[in-house]
Write an enzyme that holds these catalytic residues in place. Structure first.
Site, PDB file in Angstrom:
ATOM      1  N   THR A  16       0.784  -1.712  -0.109  1.00 15.17           N
ATOM      2  CA  THR A  16      -0.174   0.135   0.502  1.00 15.17           C
ATOM      3  C   THR A  16       0.577   1.471  -0.259  1.00 15.17           C
ATOM      4  O   THR A  16       0.109   2.410   0.271  1.00 15.17           O
ATOM      5  CB  THR A  16      -1.017   0.168   1.253  1.00 15.17           C
ATOM      6  N   ALA A  20       5.497   1.534  -4.046  1.00 15.60           N
ATOM      7  CA  ALA A  20       4.856   0.093  -4.655  1.00 15.60           C
ATOM      8  C   ALA A  20       3.699   0.761  -5.764  1.00 15.60           C
ATOM      9  O   ALA A  20       3.331  -0.116  -6.442  1.00 15.60           O
ATOM     10  CB  ALA A  20       3.800  -0.402  -4.156  1.00 15.60           C
ATOM     11  N   ARG A  47      -0.465  -4.064   5.796  1.00 19.88           N
ATOM     12  CA  ARG A  47      -0.908  -4.098   7.295  1.00 19.88           C
ATOM     13  C   ARG A  47      -2.434  -4.140   7.632  1.00 19.88           C
ATOM     14  O   ARG A  47      -3.960  -4.717   7.897  1.00 19.88           O
ATOM     15  CB  ARG A  47      -0.432  -3.310   8.217  1.00 19.88           C
ATOM     16  N   ASP A  86       0.409  -9.408   9.932  1.00 17.54           N
ATOM     17  CA  ASP A  86       0.778  -9.177  10.504  1.00 17.54           C
ATOM     18  C   ASP A  86       2.647 -10.119  10.302  1.00 17.54           C
ATOM     19  O   ASP A  86       2.829 -10.521  10.661  1.00 17.54           O
ATOM     20  CB  ASP A  86      -0.082  -9.272  12.016  1.00 17.54           C
ATOM     21  N   ASP A 178      19.536  -1.079  -6.568  1.00 16.37           N
ATOM     22  CA  ASP A 178      20.109   0.244  -6.527  1.00 16.37           C
ATOM     23  C   ASP A 178      19.373   1.006  -7.987  1.00 16.37           C
ATOM     24  O   ASP A 178      19.454   0.870  -9.108  1.00 16.37           O
ATOM     25  CB  ASP A 178      21.542   0.652  -6.709  1.00 16.37           C
ATOM     26  N   HIS A 179      18.494   1.798  -8.020  1.00 12.63           N
ATOM     27  CA  HIS A 179      17.609   1.841  -8.483  1.00 12.63           C
ATOM     28  C   HIS A 179      18.811   2.792 -10.221  1.00 12.63           C
ATOM     29  O   HIS A 179      18.007   2.719 -11.433  1.00 12.63           O
ATOM     30  CB  HIS A 179      16.178   2.479  -8.944  1.00 12.63           C
ATOM     31  N   GLU A 217      19.175  17.537  -7.032  1.00 12.23           N
ATOM     32  CA  GLU A 217      18.502  17.368  -7.313  1.00 12.23           C
ATOM     33  C   GLU A 217      17.760  18.541  -6.478  1.00 12.23           C
ATOM     34  O   GLU A 217      18.169  19.773  -6.681  1.00 12.23           O
ATOM     35  CB  GLU A 217      17.728  16.465  -6.135  1.00 12.23           C
ATOM     36  N   ASP A 236      22.184   8.295   1.444  1.00 17.68           N
ATOM     37  CA  ASP A 236      21.600   8.507   1.112  1.00 17.68           C
ATOM     38  C   ASP A 236      21.956   8.284  -0.702  1.00 17.68           C
ATOM     39  O   ASP A 236      20.915   7.645  -1.291  1.00 17.68           O
ATOM     40  CB  ASP A 236      20.371   9.669   1.368  1.00 17.68           C
ATOM     41  N   HIS A 241      24.078   5.183  -5.130  1.00 18.01           N
ATOM     42  CA  HIS A 241      24.136   5.465  -6.296  1.00 18.01           C
ATOM     43  C   HIS A 241      25.574   6.178  -7.361  1.00 18.01           C
ATOM     44  O   HIS A 241      25.901   6.213  -8.151  1.00 18.01           O
ATOM     45  CB  HIS A 241      23.196   6.967  -6.423  1.00 18.01           C
TER      46      HIS A 241
HETATM   47  C1  BG6 Z   1      16.888   7.468  -3.675  1.00 19.76           C
HETATM   48  C2  BG6 Z   1      17.092   8.453  -2.701  1.00 19.76           C
HETATM   49  O1  BG6 Z   1      17.403   6.749  -3.909  1.00 19.76           O
HETATM   50  O2  BG6 Z   1      17.355   8.174  -4.724  1.00 19.76           O
HETATM   51  C3  BG6 Z   1      16.515  10.007  -2.207  1.00 19.76           C
HETATM   52  O3  BG6 Z   1      16.477   8.042  -1.963  1.00 19.76           O
HETATM   53  C4  BG6 Z   1      16.555  10.781  -3.946  1.00 19.76           C
HETATM   54  O4  BG6 Z   1      16.407  11.185  -1.461  1.00 19.76           O
HETATM   55  C5  BG6 Z   1      16.476   9.382  -5.169  1.00 19.76           C
HETATM   56  O5  BG6 Z   1      15.578  11.219  -4.338  1.00 19.76           O
HETATM   57  C6  BG6 Z   1      17.012  10.203  -6.410  1.00 19.76           C
HETATM   58  O6  BG6 Z   1      16.607   9.460  -7.643  1.00 19.76           O
HETATM   59  P1  BG6 Z   1      16.291  10.379  -9.007  1.00 19.76           P
HETATM   60  O7  BG6 Z   1      16.023   8.548  -9.856  1.00 19.76           O
HETATM   61  O8  BG6 Z   1      15.298  10.929  -9.259  1.00 19.76           O
HETATM   62  O9  BG6 Z   1      17.981  10.814  -9.608  1.00 19.76           O
END
Ligand code: BG6
Length: 497
Positions: A16, A20, A47, A86, A178-179, A217, A236, A241
Site C-alpha cells: 500500500t 509500490a 498491514r 502482521d 540500486d535504482h 535535485e 542516502d 548511487h
Molecule cells: C533515492 C533517494 O535513492 O534516490 C532520494 O533516497 C533521491 O532521496 C532519489 O531523491 C533520487 O533518484 P532519482 O532517480 O530521482 O535521481
C-alpha cells in the site's frame, strides 16, 4: 540467464506504500503490456485491511498516468491479490503460504517466487526469517528476495541485516536494488567504455585529467524528514548511487558480461578506493545544508523547517568529495562527486575531462583550447556529448569549440523502459548484473563510515550554507580549486536534443 519470458509469483511486502504505487505496479503493467511476462500473479502484502477488489482498484489507479494505462487494465488487475499481514505473526505467513500455493496452481507459476520488500528496513530480518520458518521459500521453482535501500545505516548494521536475510536466502538469491543501475544511461557507461576503440585506450591516468559525477535535485526532503535526519546525503546518495557510478567508470573490463564477472570487477574498483582517515575528511569531503530560498517564484523553506526535522539539525543535504583510486589505471586521477537537494536544477551527468594536449600550437590572441570532454547525460537528458576543438570557418586559422552529440530525447520516451521495469524483469529472469552484491555494499559502507563518523563528531557551524534553488555551497568549488580544477557547469552541457 534463465528465461526471456519469465513466469512467477511476485509478493510485494509494503503493497500500500508509495513505491509500490508509483513504481512497481506501473512497471509490472508495462511488462505485461509488452508481453514480456509469461504467467504471473501478484500478492500485495501490507498491514491495512483491504479486499482483493479494493486492492485491484488501487492498482488500476496507479496506472492512470501511463500512456495507454487503460488498455487491458481490468485484465491486468485481475492478477493481483491482497493479504492483510502482521509482520511478526507466524500465522499470517502460514496464510500467505496457502495463498501462494493456490495461485501457483491456478496460474501455473512453476513455484517461482519473488519476495519484494518495499517497506521499512527494520522488518527485513523478521520477514526473511519468517519466510523460511513458515516454509514459504520451500518451493519447486526459484525463490528470490528483492530488497530496497536503505541497506543498513553503516557497515555494522548492514552486516547484521545481511546475516539475517542470509539465513533464508543465499547471496545468489538476493537482489539488492540500486535504482540507478536500472537507468538507461548508467547501463550505457559500460557499453560506451567497452565497445569503442576510441575510448578504452584513453581510459586511464595518462589521458584523463579528472572525472566529475554530479547528481543534483531540485526537490527538498519532502515527507521523508524522519528517515533523512538519520541518513543525510552521504548515506542516502553517495554510499549507493554515486559510488556505483564511480565503480562502473573505474572498473577494469570484465572477462565477459556475466553478473559474477561484472560485479567482481566493480568490487575490485571499490577495493581500490583510497580510504579517507577521520582526521583527513575535511581535505577530501565537504558538506552543505539548504537554507530558505526560492525557485520559479516560489518561496522554499530551510531544511531545518521541514516536517520532522530538528530545528538545529546537523544533517547534510549536500555532499561533494574527491575520491582517489589507488591502482595502476587511476593513480593520481581525482574522481569528484557531488549531490544535493534543493539545487537549481534536476540533473545527473558524468563529465570525463581529458588532459590537455602536450603543446598548444594555437596559443595566442584569445585562442585558448578547451579540454576535450566526454559528457554522459543520465537524466533528465539522456545522451552523450563529445567536446572537441575545430577550425572556425573563415580565412584565419582560429579554433572554436564544437560538440558531437547523440541524444535519446528525441526517441519515443514512452517505450523506453523505466529503471524499475528493467530491474523487476531482470530479477524474474535471474540476471543479477544490475543489483549490488554484498561485497559492494560492504566496501561502500566502510568507505562512507569514516566520513560520517567525522561529521557526526564535528558539527558544521556554517549550516545552513546554501540557499534553496542555488548551485550549492561555495566549499564545493573550493574543493576543486585547490587542485586547479573546477566543476563543469552541467546545465550548460545539456544535449540540446
Ligand atoms: C533515492 C533517494 O535513492 O534516490 C532520494 O533516497 C533521491 O532521496 C532519489 O531523491 C533520487 O533518484 P532519482 O532517480 O530521482 O535521481
Amino acid at each position: 540467464m534463465e528465461n526471456d519470458k519469465p513466469s512467477g509469483l511476485i509478493m510485494i511486502f509494503g503493497a500500500t506504500g508509495d513505491l509500490a504505487n508509483r513504481k512497481l505496479f506501473p512497471s509490472i503493467y508495462r511488462l505485461f503490456q509488452k508481453g514480456k511476462l509469461n504467467k504471473f500473479a501478484v500478492v500485495g502484502v501490507a498491514r491495512r485491511p483491504l479486499t482483493n477488489e479494493q486492492f485491484q482498484e488501487n492498482v488500476k489507479e496507479s496506472l492512470s498516468d501511463i500512456a495507454g494505462g487503460q488498455d487491458h487494465a481490468e485484465e491486468f488487475a485481475s492478477h493481483f491479490y491482497y493479504h492483510s499481514h502482521d509482520v511478526t505473526s507466524s500465522e499470517s505467513y502460514i496464510q500467505l503460504k496457502d495463498i501462494a500455493g493456490k495461485l501457483d496452481a491456478q496460474y501455473g507459476l512453476l513455484g517461482n517466487r519473488i519476495f519484494y520488500l518495499a517497506m521499512a528496513p527494520e522488518f527485513f530480518g523478521t520477514i526473511a526469517e519468517q519466510i523460511k520458518a513458515q516454509g514459504l521459500s520451500d518451493t519447486a521453482g526459484y525463490k528470490r528476495l528483492v530488497i530496497e535501500k536503505p541497506f543498513g545505516h553503516s557497515f555494522e548494521s548492514a552486516k547484521e541485516l545481511n546475516e539475517k536475510i542470509r539465513t533464508a536466502f543465499s547471496e545468489e538469491e538476493i537482489y539488492r536494488i540500486d535504482h540507478y543501475l536500472g537507468k538507461e544511461m548508467v547501463q550505457n557507461i559500460e557499453v560506451i567504455r567497452f565497445s569503442n576503440a576510441i575510448f578504452e585506450p584513453l581510459w586511464n591516468s595518462r589521458y584523463i585529467s579528472n572525472i566529475q559525477v554530479t547528481s543534483s535535485e531540485t526537490l527538498g526532503v519532502e515527507e521523508r524528514g524522519r528517515y533523512y535526519e538519520n541518513s543525510g546525503a552521504l548515506r542516502d546518495m553517495v554510499q549507493n548511487h554515486l559510488l556505483q557510478m564511480v565503480a562502473l567508470l573505474a572498473m577494469e573490463p570484465p572477462i565477459r558480461l556475466t553478473d559474477d564477472e561484472v560485479r567482481s570487477e566493480k568490487v575490485r574498483a571499490l577495493r581500490s578506493l583510497r580510504p579517507v582517515a577521520k582526521d583527513e575528511v575535511k581535505n577530501y569531503f565537504v558538506r552543505g545544508q539548504y537554507g530558505p530560498g526560492s525557485a520559479g517564484g516560489k518561496e522554499l523553506p530551510a531544511y531545518r523547517d521541514e516536517h520532522n526535522v530538528d530545528s538545529v539539525s546537523n544533517t547534510e543535504t549536500f555532499v561533494a568529495g574527491k575520491l582517489l583510486i589507488d591502482n595502476f589505471r587511476w593513480a593520481g586521477v581525482p574522481f569528484y562527486i557531488r549531490t544535493g537537494k534543493r539545487l537549481e536544477a534536476k540533473s545527473t551527468a558524468i563529465v570525463v575531462q581529458f588532459k590537455d594536449i602536450p603543446m598548444n600550437l594555437y596559443y595566442g590572441a584569445e585562442q585558448v583550447l578547451n579540454p576535450n570532454l566526454l559528457v554522459i547525460h543520465i537524466q533528465p537528458d539522456e545522451g552523450i556529448t563529445l567536446h572537441l576543438n575545430a577550425k572556425k570557418a573563415g580565412k584565419d586559422i582560429e579554433t572554436t569549440p564544437i560538440t558531437l552529440t547523440v541524444s535519446n530525447n528525441s526517441i519515443d520516451r514512452i517505450n523506453t523502459p523505466e529503471a524499475y521495469e528493467k530491474l523487476l524483469f531482470d530479477s524474474m529472469r535471474g540476471d543479477a548484473t544490475n543489483f549490488t552484491h554484498w561485497d559492494e555494499v560492504a566496501l561502500s559502507w566502510k568507505f562512507v563510515d569514516s566520513i560520517s563518523e567525522a561529521w557526526e563528531t564535528e558539527k558544521d557551524s556554517s549550516f545552513p550554507n546554501y540557499p534553496s534553488g542555488s548551485k550549492g555551497p561555495e566549499c564545493a568549488s573550493e574543493l576543486l580549486k585547490k587542485d586547479g580544477h573546477f566543476w563543469w557547469p552541467i546545465e550548460k552541457l545539456e544535449t540540446g536534443g
